[in-house]
Motif scaffolding. Structure first.
Motif, PDB file in Angstrom:
ATOM      1  N   ILE A   1       0.827  -1.206   0.000  1.00  0.00           N
ATOM      2  CA  ILE A   1       0.000   0.000   0.000  1.00  0.00           C
ATOM      3  C   ILE A   1       0.860   1.254   0.000  1.00  0.00           C
ATOM      4  O   ILE A   1       0.602   2.212  -0.736  1.00  0.00           O
ATOM      5  N   ALA A   2       1.926   1.254   0.801  1.00  0.00           N
ATOM      6  CA  ALA A   2       2.776   2.439   0.921  1.00  0.00           C
ATOM      7  C   ALA A   2       3.553   2.731  -0.356  1.00  0.00           C
ATOM      8  O   ALA A   2       4.051   3.853  -0.535  1.00  0.00           O
ATOM      9  N   GLU A   3       3.667   1.741  -1.241  1.00  0.00           N
ATOM     10  CA  GLU A   3       4.430   1.925  -2.478  1.00  0.00           C
ATOM     11  C   GLU A   3       3.594   2.515  -3.607  1.00  0.00           C
ATOM     12  O   GLU A   3       4.126   2.834  -4.672  1.00  0.00           O
ATOM     13  N   LEU A   4       2.308   2.669  -3.401  1.00  0.00           N
ATOM     14  CA  LEU A   4       1.440   3.221  -4.433  1.00  0.00           C
ATOM     15  C   LEU A   4       1.671   4.728  -4.535  1.00  0.00           C
ATOM     16  O   LEU A   4       1.520   5.448  -3.551  1.00  0.00           O
ATOM     17  N   VAL A   5       2.035   5.194  -5.717  1.00  0.00           N
ATOM     18  CA  VAL A   5       2.288   6.624  -5.894  1.00  0.00           C
ATOM     19  C   VAL A   5       1.248   7.285  -6.780  1.00  0.00           C
ATOM     20  O   VAL A   5       1.083   8.508  -6.746  1.00  0.00           O
ATOM     21  N   GLU A   6       0.529   6.503  -7.569  1.00  0.00           N
ATOM     22  CA  GLU A   6      -0.539   7.043  -8.402  1.00  0.00           C
ATOM     23  C   GLU A   6      -1.561   5.947  -8.654  1.00  0.00           C
ATOM     24  O   GLU A   6      -1.274   4.757  -8.479  1.00  0.00           O
ATOM     25  N   ALA A   7      -2.738   6.347  -9.062  1.00  0.00           N
ATOM     26  CA  ALA A   7      -3.790   5.373  -9.319  1.00  0.00           C
ATOM     27  C   ALA A   7      -3.453   4.547 -10.557  1.00  0.00           C
ATOM     28  O   ALA A   7      -3.227   5.114 -11.634  1.00  0.00           O
ATOM     29  N   PRO A   8      -3.385   3.236 -10.444  1.00  0.00           N
ATOM     30  CA  PRO A   8      -3.120   2.402 -11.615  1.00  0.00           C
ATOM     31  C   PRO A   8      -4.358   2.323 -12.513  1.00  0.00           C
ATOM     32  O   PRO A   8      -5.463   2.687 -12.106  1.00  0.00           O
ATOM     33  N   SER A   9      -4.172   1.833 -13.725  1.00  0.00           N
ATOM     34  CA  SER A   9      -5.324   1.665 -14.614  1.00  0.00           C
ATOM     35  C   SER A   9      -6.185   0.486 -14.170  1.00  0.00           C
ATOM     36  O   SER A   9      -7.421   0.538 -14.256  1.00  0.00           O
ATOM     37  N   VAL A  10      -5.540  -0.568 -13.695  1.00  0.00           N
ATOM     38  CA  VAL A  10      -6.250  -1.724 -13.141  1.00  0.00           C
ATOM     39  C   VAL A  10      -5.552  -2.119 -11.844  1.00  0.00           C
ATOM     40  O   VAL A  10      -4.336  -2.323 -11.830  1.00  0.00           O
ATOM     41  N   ALA A  11      -6.319  -2.198 -10.774  1.00  0.00           N
ATOM     42  CA  ALA A  11      -5.774  -2.605  -9.485  1.00  0.00           C
ATOM     43  C   ALA A  11      -6.500  -3.857  -8.998  1.00  0.00           C
ATOM     44  O   ALA A  11      -7.732  -3.920  -9.037  1.00  0.00           O
ATOM     45  N   VAL A  12      -5.727  -4.830  -8.548  1.00  0.00           N
ATOM     46  CA  VAL A  12      -6.280  -6.012  -7.891  1.00  0.00           C
ATOM     47  C   VAL A  12      -5.764  -5.982  -6.454  1.00  0.00           C
ATOM     48  O   VAL A  12      -4.568  -6.147  -6.214  1.00  0.00           O
ATOM     49  N   VAL A  13      -6.658  -5.735  -5.526  1.00  0.00           N
ATOM     50  CA  VAL A  13      -6.286  -5.590  -4.119  1.00  0.00           C
ATOM     51  C   VAL A  13      -6.512  -6.935  -3.430  1.00  0.00           C
ATOM     52  O   VAL A  13      -7.628  -7.451  -3.420  1.00  0.00           O
ATOM     53  N   VAL A  14      -5.448  -7.491  -2.873  1.00  0.00           N
ATOM     54  CA  VAL A  14      -5.500  -8.862  -2.352  1.00  0.00           C
ATOM     55  C   VAL A  14      -5.390  -8.857  -0.828  1.00  0.00           C
ATOM     56  O   VAL A  14      -4.456  -8.285  -0.260  1.00  0.00           O
ATOM     57  N   ASP A  15      -6.368  -9.469  -0.189  1.00  0.00           N
ATOM     58  CA  ASP A  15      -6.310  -9.731   1.249  1.00  0.00           C
ATOM     59  C   ASP A  15      -6.938 -11.096   1.487  1.00  0.00           C
ATOM     60  O   ASP A  15      -8.157 -11.241   1.476  1.00  0.00           O
ATOM     61  N   VAL A  16      -6.064 -12.084   1.671  1.00  0.00           N
ATOM     62  CA  VAL A  16      -6.514 -13.474   1.818  1.00  0.00           C
ATOM     63  C   VAL A  16      -7.050 -13.731   3.220  1.00  0.00           C
ATOM     64  O   VAL A  16      -8.079 -14.378   3.400  1.00  0.00           O
ATOM     65  N   MET A  17      -6.319 -13.246   4.236  1.00  0.00           N
ATOM     66  CA  MET A  17      -6.658 -13.558   5.626  1.00  0.00           C
ATOM     67  C   MET A  17      -6.887 -12.273   6.428  1.00  0.00           C
ATOM     68  O   MET A  17      -6.001 -11.801   7.120  1.00  0.00           O
ATOM     69  N   ARG A  18      -8.099 -11.624   6.294  1.00  0.00           N
ATOM     70  CA  ARG A  18      -9.290 -12.344   5.877  1.00  0.00           C
ATOM     71  C   ARG A  18     -10.287 -11.482   5.115  1.00  0.00           C
ATOM     72  O   ARG A  18     -11.351 -11.956   4.739  1.00  0.00           O
TER      73      ARG A  18
END
Length: 233
Positions: free
Chosen positions: A8-25
């Motif tokens: 999250i901290a490495e995001l500097v601009e909005a990507p064109s497509v983002a897949v946000v992953v949180d497995v647990m949970r």
């Protein structure tokens, strides 16, 4: 498909497509909520916002990480959620990492929220959309959570290789610190089946897309088979 994997901290601009992953949970729970009939999930910025939304909409279901707390209906556990009837309900979700990651990319044209239980549906949507560049947001442990990275890498592989084997990726997730903490009771608000439920691959046939609706970031399920490049989510 050009895939990059960022915390999250490495995001500097909005990507064109983002897949946000949180497995647990977080996004295993979200998928279970939709399977139990929820209409939509509002991703809250803070616990205070979640409680304020609940106060304005008493019929909404509010859930959070950790132990039960006043004002919240449930905790962020798939094992506990799977027996709850959420037919037609709106869920308000606030978690430590997953909801934070989704809100961090809320300006992206396409935001998908994912875990192993919706891996193939997510990969299929990426294939359908012919996404050239995809940013996978690894939400846990400041981008170092191996269960989230493993799932992200698996979805990326699956998006280009339909027959990709999940076994090694699931093994990594099963051996992650998060899995150990859940299994050993380090984290609160846990059901004994949570780890196993988080490691199920392709349990559900839908992807999950988040988008701004007014001032709120709202997550909804979307069937992938009917999508075309121009189809709304």
């Amino acid at each position: 498909m050009d895939a990059c994997f960022l915390g999250i901290a490495e995001l500097v601009e909005a990507p064109s497509v983002a897949v946000v992953v949180d497995v647990m949970r977080a996004f295993t729970v979200a998928a279970w909520a939709f399977a139990q009939g929820a209409e939509k999930i509002v991703l809250a910025e803070s616990l205070d916002e979640a409680l304020a939304l609940k106060a304005r909409h008493p019929d909404w279901v509010a859930l959070k990480d950790g132990p039960p707390a006043p004002g919240f209906d449930m905790v962020n556990s798939p094992g506990l959620l799977r027996s709850v009837d959420l037919g037609g309900r709106t869920v308000v979700q606030k978690t430590t990492a997953g909801t934070v990651g989704a809100l961090a990319v809320k300006e992206a044209p396409l935001v998908l929220c994912a875990s192993f239980v919706v891996a193939e549906a997510t990969a299929q949507l990426l294939r359908t959309r012919k996404s050239d560049s995809v940013t996978f947001v690894v939400t846990g442990d400041d981008g170092q959570a191996d269960e989230d990275l493993a799932c992200a890498q698996y979805i990326a592989r699956r998006a280009t290789e339909a027959g990709a084997d999940a076994a090694e990726f699931v093994r990594r997730a099963a051996e992650s610190r998060a899995a150990a903490e859940l299994a050993e009771g380090v984290r609160q608000g846990v059901h004994p089946d949570d780890v196993a439920l988080c490691l199920e691959v392709d349990r559900f046939p839908f992807a999950m897309a988040a988008a701004l609706e007014g001032s709120l970031m709202v997550l909804r399920p979307c069937a992938t088979l009917s999508l075309t490049d121009d189809a709304p989510i």
